[in-house]
Motif scaffolding. Sequence first.
Motif, PDB file in Angstrom:
ATOM      1  N   GLY A  85       0.854  -1.332   0.127  1.00 54.36           N
ATOM      2  CA  GLY A  85       0.091   0.112   0.070  1.00 54.36           C
ATOM      3  C   GLY A  85       0.767   1.290  -0.040  1.00 54.36           C
ATOM      4  O   GLY A  85       2.197   1.202   0.141  1.00 54.36           O
ATOM      5  N   ASP A  86       0.106   2.309   0.069  1.00 55.73           N
ATOM      6  CA  ASP A  86       1.027   3.561   0.038  1.00 55.73           C
ATOM      7  C   ASP A  86       1.808   3.741   1.503  1.00 55.73           C
ATOM      8  O   ASP A  86       2.660   4.171   1.549  1.00 55.73           O
ATOM      9  CB  ASP A  86       0.193   4.981  -0.311  1.00 55.73           C
ATOM     10  CG  ASP A  86      -1.185   4.822   0.670  1.00 55.73           C
ATOM     11  OD1 ASP A  86      -1.971   3.918   0.405  1.00 55.73           O
ATOM     12  OD2 ASP A  86      -1.210   5.672   1.571  1.00 55.73           O
ATOM     13  N   GLY A  87       0.815   3.226   2.344  1.00 53.91           N
ATOM     14  CA  GLY A  87       1.757   3.445   3.769  1.00 53.91           C
ATOM     15  C   GLY A  87       2.960   2.682   3.720  1.00 53.91           C
ATOM     16  O   GLY A  87       4.140   2.928   4.367  1.00 53.91           O
ATOM     17  N   GLY A  88       2.762   1.349   3.236  1.00 57.28           N
ATOM     18  CA  GLY A  88       3.734   0.191   3.139  1.00 57.28           C
ATOM     19  C   GLY A  88       5.001   0.718   2.170  1.00 57.28           C
ATOM     20  O   GLY A  88       6.278   0.335   2.330  1.00 57.28           O
ATOM     21  N   ASP A 113      -1.677   2.541  -4.584  1.00 61.13           N
ATOM     22  CA  ASP A 113      -1.842   3.791  -3.774  1.00 61.13           C
ATOM     23  C   ASP A 113      -3.179   4.314  -3.439  1.00 61.13           C
ATOM     24  O   ASP A 113      -4.022   4.621  -4.346  1.00 61.13           O
ATOM     25  CB  ASP A 113      -1.088   4.939  -4.414  1.00 61.13           C
ATOM     26  CG  ASP A 113      -0.958   6.285  -3.707  1.00 61.13           C
ATOM     27  OD1 ASP A 113      -1.807   6.170  -2.688  1.00 61.13           O
ATOM     28  OD2 ASP A 113      -0.546   7.282  -4.215  1.00 61.13           O
ATOM     29  N   ASN A 114      -4.006   4.110  -2.360  1.00 61.41           N
ATOM     30  CA  ASN A 114      -5.330   4.563  -1.962  1.00 61.41           C
ATOM     31  C   ASN A 114      -5.308   5.865  -1.221  1.00 61.41           C
ATOM     32  O   ASN A 114      -6.297   6.290  -0.735  1.00 61.41           O
ATOM     33  CB  ASN A 114      -6.270   3.500  -1.737  1.00 61.41           C
ATOM     34  CG  ASN A 114      -5.557   2.677  -0.247  1.00 61.41           C
ATOM     35  OD1 ASN A 114      -4.680   3.268   0.299  1.00 61.41           O
ATOM     36  ND2 ASN A 114      -6.113   1.669  -0.118  1.00 61.41           N
ATOM     37  N   GLU A 115      -4.151   6.368  -0.891  1.00 54.26           N
ATOM     38  CA  GLU A 115      -3.784   7.684  -0.516  1.00 54.26           C
ATOM     39  C   GLU A 115      -4.223   7.725   0.994  1.00 54.26           C
ATOM     40  O   GLU A 115      -4.491   8.889   1.398  1.00 54.26           O
ATOM     41  CB  GLU A 115      -4.495   8.745  -1.195  1.00 54.26           C
ATOM     42  CG  GLU A 115      -4.171   8.491  -2.705  1.00 54.26           C
ATOM     43  CD  GLU A 115      -4.377  10.068  -3.540  1.00 54.26           C
ATOM     44  OE1 GLU A 115      -5.714  10.527  -3.471  1.00 54.26           O
ATOM     45  OE2 GLU A 115      -3.619  10.533  -4.259  1.00 54.26           O
ATOM     46  N   ALA A 116      -3.863   6.531   1.409  1.00 57.05           N
ATOM     47  CA  ALA A 116      -4.264   6.571   3.177  1.00 57.05           C
ATOM     48  C   ALA A 116      -4.086   5.186   3.870  1.00 57.05           C
ATOM     49  O   ALA A 116      -4.013   4.140   2.978  1.00 57.05           O
ATOM     50  CB  ALA A 116      -5.819   7.317   3.641  1.00 57.05           C
ATOM     51  N   TYR A 117      -3.906   5.014   5.057  1.00 56.08           N
ATOM     52  CA  TYR A 117      -3.844   3.842   5.500  1.00 56.08           C
ATOM     53  C   TYR A 117      -5.283   3.272   5.828  1.00 56.08           C
ATOM     54  O   TYR A 117      -6.091   3.735   6.650  1.00 56.08           O
ATOM     55  CB  TYR A 117      -3.166   4.016   7.004  1.00 56.08           C
ATOM     56  CG  TYR A 117      -1.723   4.225   7.155  1.00 56.08           C
ATOM     57  CD1 TYR A 117      -0.840   3.444   6.895  1.00 56.08           C
ATOM     58  CD2 TYR A 117      -1.258   5.510   7.361  1.00 56.08           C
ATOM     59  CE1 TYR A 117       0.499   3.846   7.103  1.00 56.08           C
ATOM     60  CE2 TYR A 117      -0.052   6.204   7.357  1.00 56.08           C
ATOM     61  CZ  TYR A 117       0.723   4.978   7.347  1.00 56.08           C
ATOM     62  OH  TYR A 117       2.236   5.394   7.416  1.00 56.08           O
ATOM     63  N   MET A 118      -5.689   2.703   4.783  1.00 56.54           N
ATOM     64  CA  MET A 118      -7.047   2.308   4.857  1.00 56.54           C
ATOM     65  C   MET A 118      -7.633   1.012   5.648  1.00 56.54           C
ATOM     66  O   MET A 118      -8.520   1.062   6.200  1.00 56.54           O
ATOM     67  CB  MET A 118      -7.541   1.923   3.399  1.00 56.54           C
ATOM     68  CG  MET A 118      -7.487   3.373   2.403  1.00 56.54           C
ATOM     69  SD  MET A 118      -8.513   4.486   3.225  1.00 56.54           S
ATOM     70  CE  MET A 118      -8.180   5.832   1.923  1.00 56.54           C
ATOM     71  N   ASN A 119      -6.563  -0.052   5.909  1.00 56.58           N
ATOM     72  CA  ASN A 119      -7.001  -1.275   6.560  1.00 56.58           C
ATOM     73  C   ASN A 119      -6.971  -1.040   8.023  1.00 56.58           C
ATOM     74  O   ASN A 119      -7.838  -1.509   8.554  1.00 56.58           O
ATOM     75  CB  ASN A 119      -5.659  -2.114   6.112  1.00 56.58           C
ATOM     76  CG  ASN A 119      -5.975  -3.501   6.640  1.00 56.58           C
ATOM     77  OD1 ASN A 119      -7.210  -4.046   6.620  1.00 56.58           O
ATOM     78  ND2 ASN A 119      -4.882  -4.180   7.400  1.00 56.58           N
TER      79      ASN A 119
HETATM   80 MG    MG Z   1      -3.183   2.890   1.685  1.00 55.06          MG
END
Ligand code: MG
Lengths: 292, 384
Positions: A97-100, A125-131
């Motif tokens: 992800g983007d955070g990772g 990249d979903n532009e935030a920590y979504m999980n």
């Molecule tokens: Mg994300």
Amino acid sequence: MENEKVIVDMMRSGHMACPGCGVVIAMRLVLRALGKKTVAVIIPSCSSIIASTYPNTSLKVPAFHGTFESAAPTAAGISYVLKLQGKDDISVVAFAGDGGTFDIGLQALSGTVDRNEHYIYVCLDNEAYMNTGIQASSATPECAWTITTPSGRPFRKKNIMEIVAAHRIPYAATASIGYPQDLMDKVKKARNIQGTKFLHILTPCATGWRMAEGLTVKAAMLSVETRLFPLYEVFDGRRYVITYEPQGFPIDEYLQMQGRYGHLTQDQIANMQTQIEVEWENLRNKVKDCQC
Amino acid sequence: MRELLTGNYAIAEAVRLAKAQLIPAYPITPQTPIYEKLSEMEAQGTLPGIMVRVESEHSAMAMCISASLTGARVFTATSSQGLALMHEMLHYASGNRVPVVMGCVNRVLAVPWSFGSDQTDTLAQRDTGWMQFYCEDNQEAFDTVIQAYKISEIVMLPSMVIIDAFFSSHFIEPMEVPDQVAVDRFLPKAALPERFDIENPTFVSNVVTTGSQFMPFRKRGFDDMENAKTVIKKVDKEFEEHFGRRYGMVEAVQTEDAQLVLVTSGSMTSTARVAVDSLRNKGLKIGLLKIKTFRPFPSGEIKSALQGVAKVAVVDRNISLGNEGIFCQELKSSLYNSDIRPPVYGFIAGLDGLDVSPDTLEGIAMEVMGKDEPNDLPVWIGGS
Ligand SMILES: [Mg+2]
Ligand SMILES: Cc1ncc(C[n+]2csc(CCOP(=O)(O)OP(=O)(O)O)c2C)c(N)n1
Ligand code: SF4
């Protein structure tokens, strides 16, 4: 012989993604392009839940769930050993992800790109920590709402492509689920290049972007057509190629469809539009510069 | 062949002869010479594996784990801050049941920053599911690396082969280095499961969603760690048949008639041997118990060794703030439910590599002989 017309998906349906998830579309397209001879690395993120709730898996390729900051060295470790075993025809792909990627895994990503280890890194990249429930990362755009930036993130989105390109990586590209053929062509190109390859895919997230489920692909397309997220490739960190000429739509519609931008003022929107134009000019200059 | 080697170089030699295939490494004093020696071997073309100069210990262990799951025999080494940085990945290695072998050179954890020996770095990783072997000298370090690959690849749990900073890592000792043919006969080429099979794709280390899914995984790890005791003894015996040396999970020296048994681990044991001889010469019935294997904890062996012993003194080169020395705690708890319960006297000595001389150890023995009951808190030798 492989029939190009027959679509063979390496992902099963019935996974755990929310309706309207861009991440899962991106994973499906990447794995479709790579085919059966692939080993996938997943790390904590929405993709880990999508891929791996025990005792099931939605993936049809062998896969390993590594730790959050280790997508890169985990994939590289597999790739080294496959080579020792003479299994050079197998691709290794890391999904992060983007955070990772932008945050906790950046050091490790930099390490593997520096050593030019042979695998494909895909940033979803979903532009935030979504999980963990919509917290801001350094990929969250300026002004965007998240639960940890209730009045909008005060910093601009980190430019991960420039960071990766600065390593002189053999191949880096942006891709979009709105342009699946372009995305899969890039994956196939990446598969045949020696060393580290980086794909940055913007994956709209209906849940986190506060957006209707049916708008995911439209949001992806608008991000490209507005030039907010242009589609391009970078070879050896220097040679830039734009792979799709965007139409240059104003940013308004893209912002209006997402609840996370609901609080923006006209000034903020105008400022965002200016930023997009500046960045687009920068990109075009890079394309021009490297032609001389 | 007879050779003169430091503990670090002994470990590097063992890794070469064990034919580790992938070695991700990162520098930290006092482990760095292992990394440097392996790099030199690689440059000279004598290393059968490849080295990867990673950007952190965390990545080193991440790479060890995924490479091992792919089917390769792997190695890395670290100390102190590096081991602490790896902590997340240590649990990840044992949970994924990978037979990684790691060289650990005990060094104090900051703060204050320093470089000398203190076992708290590895002991703080006690609950990560790794086997831990504390080695007395360089020969033992070499032999234990070779043994550890065999043990780990049977038990499918990772191993730390542990030596003391400088006393072992940098001091040169004469030792026996067997040739490749002899090592190959004892430790054949790795035949690890190749977990990423294109024809039979599976997902390794899924997300479990309930305790009833999680607990059986831990229980299996627990059972296998328990069974590791049998494997460790068997491999040690086999090693003796091949090379004429064996170590045991513990070693009891003159404990049968002892009124007091000193308990040590690591390089301090060599010094304790001298102290015990000297005390015996003075007519005192003192014995020695060396604890080599710390995980799995050899409770049975310890109980047999301490049968009929009047007093026990544990000398720890480590400290758990808020309680006492860690070997002391573990030894006490392993005796509590048995009828072998001599009073146990705890001593903290030699932190940051402060010299623990034969005189120091004799002093400890004399102090305990003169006491009627142990203090609640450990006695510090030095530190004030
Ligand atoms: Mg994300
Ligand atoms: C070392 C560590 N810190 C924190 C977490 C908790 N965590 C799990 S997933 C996640 C969010 C991932 O965000 P991102 O990488 O953007 O992927 P997304 O969920 O958005 O797909 C976090 C913070 C973790 N697993 N490991
Ligand atoms: S939170 Fe967003 S990225 Fe995650 S599964 Fe749901 S829609 Fe997909």
